[in-house]
Enzyme design. Sequence first.
Site, PDB file in Angstrom:
ATOM      1  N   SER A 224       0.822  -1.206   0.000  1.00 31.34           N
ATOM      2  CA  SER A 224       0.000   0.000   0.000  1.00 31.34           C
ATOM      3  C   SER A 224       0.859   1.260   0.000  1.00 31.34           C
ATOM      4  CB  SER A 224      -0.891   0.008   1.251  1.00 31.34           C
ATOM      5  OG  SER A 224      -1.537   1.253   1.405  1.00 31.34           O
TER       6      SER A 224
ATOM      7  N   TYR B  48      -1.993   0.439  10.102  1.00 32.58           N
ATOM      8  CA  TYR B  48      -2.227  -0.200   8.804  1.00 32.58           C
ATOM      9  C   TYR B  48      -0.991  -0.034   7.916  1.00 32.58           C
ATOM     10  CZ  TYR B  48      -3.798  -0.734   3.989  1.00 32.58           C
ATOM     11  OH  TYR B  48      -3.892  -1.112   2.667  1.00 32.58           O
TER      12      TYR B  48
ATOM     13  N   LYS C 231     -17.432  -1.749   1.426  1.00 33.55           N
ATOM     14  CA  LYS C 231     -16.313  -1.257   2.223  1.00 33.55           C
ATOM     15  C   LYS C 231     -16.684  -0.184   3.247  1.00 33.55           C
ATOM     16  CE  LYS C 231     -12.320  -0.548   0.239  1.00 33.55           C
ATOM     17  NZ  LYS C 231     -11.469  -1.463   1.056  1.00 33.55           N
TER      18      LYS C 231
END
Length: 350
Positions: free
Chosen positions: A116, A139, A178
């Site tokens: 990411s 994250y 999501k």
Amino acid sequence: MTYIVTGAAGFIGSNIVKALNNNGISNFLAVDNLKKAEKFVNLADNKIIDYMDKDLFIDLVREGAIPQPEAVIHQGACSDTMETDGRYMMNNNFRYTQELFIWCQEHKIPFLYASSAAVYGASTVFKEDVKFEKPLTVYGFSKNLFDQYFRKEMSKGLTAPVTGLRYFNVYGPMEQHKGRMASVAYHQFNEYVKDHKVKLFEGCLGFPNGGQRRDFVYVEDVADVNMFFLAKGISGIYNCGTGMAQEFNDVSLTVVNTLRERFPETKEYPRPAGQPPLQQELSLQQAVNYDFIEYIPFPQALVGKYQPFTQADLTALREAGYEKQFRPVEQGVMEYMLYLLDKTGVAPFL
């Protein structure tokens, strides 16, 4: 069984499943967690040979009870950038990926995995180099830690190709499950259908209202990059974005101009006096003046955790041989709005 796709019912995973089908591949195992049962719709129109829960799958991997595939495309993860349970995040994003990597290396299985752009955090340079990696959230840290682990293992020598793709701001079909982590474009489609307006953050961190800039990349382009590396068998970590930062204002204006013609007027939202013809695209200033775009205060919860600017350095991707151009926001978001109109069956307000 030829391939394994984890996170197969998720946003990017289901688009990769679709891309595999489009390439004539249907004999693969789809792995996911359907605790949110509504995600099944992302697989309903695709061809797969089998489905398995992610917990059962990793247990069978540990036991050596999974037949060896030709490749593993690992997209499964906790993608909520605001998740505060670090233990949960690290188990899902780091440890699970590590175990799959080790299994693939032991059996010489090619391995593609999702990293990411969150690994860059507060950096202003987005190049695949450790000195530019400064994650702002757990994250981002979970993704960065596995990237570091992979780099170390790659330096020792790999038994099969391994590719990590650092996704930037991905948007497009099959992200409806999501919730708050769906793209700005998806949320703004629903806002416009409901209220004839969309919302953006006010200026922050030196950027004007709606002027924060991100590298927005259409999910079909992301799936195509995955197909490229699956075919080429090239190892390394690569950015997966357009290479062009665009303002959130660009997203909103494309949403407004695409939907305005199809939702021109209702009793609750009469067409403002003096508004240009529906066939004429609005400028940003016109969209703001006619109250199609509303700027709202920047949320306190995002202070210190927000990337106001991202832009993928595509040097490594291009050197690897990927030559296709990516959709700019004006094209991708327009395609996405038309897809959502068709998929949701929303009737224009006429």
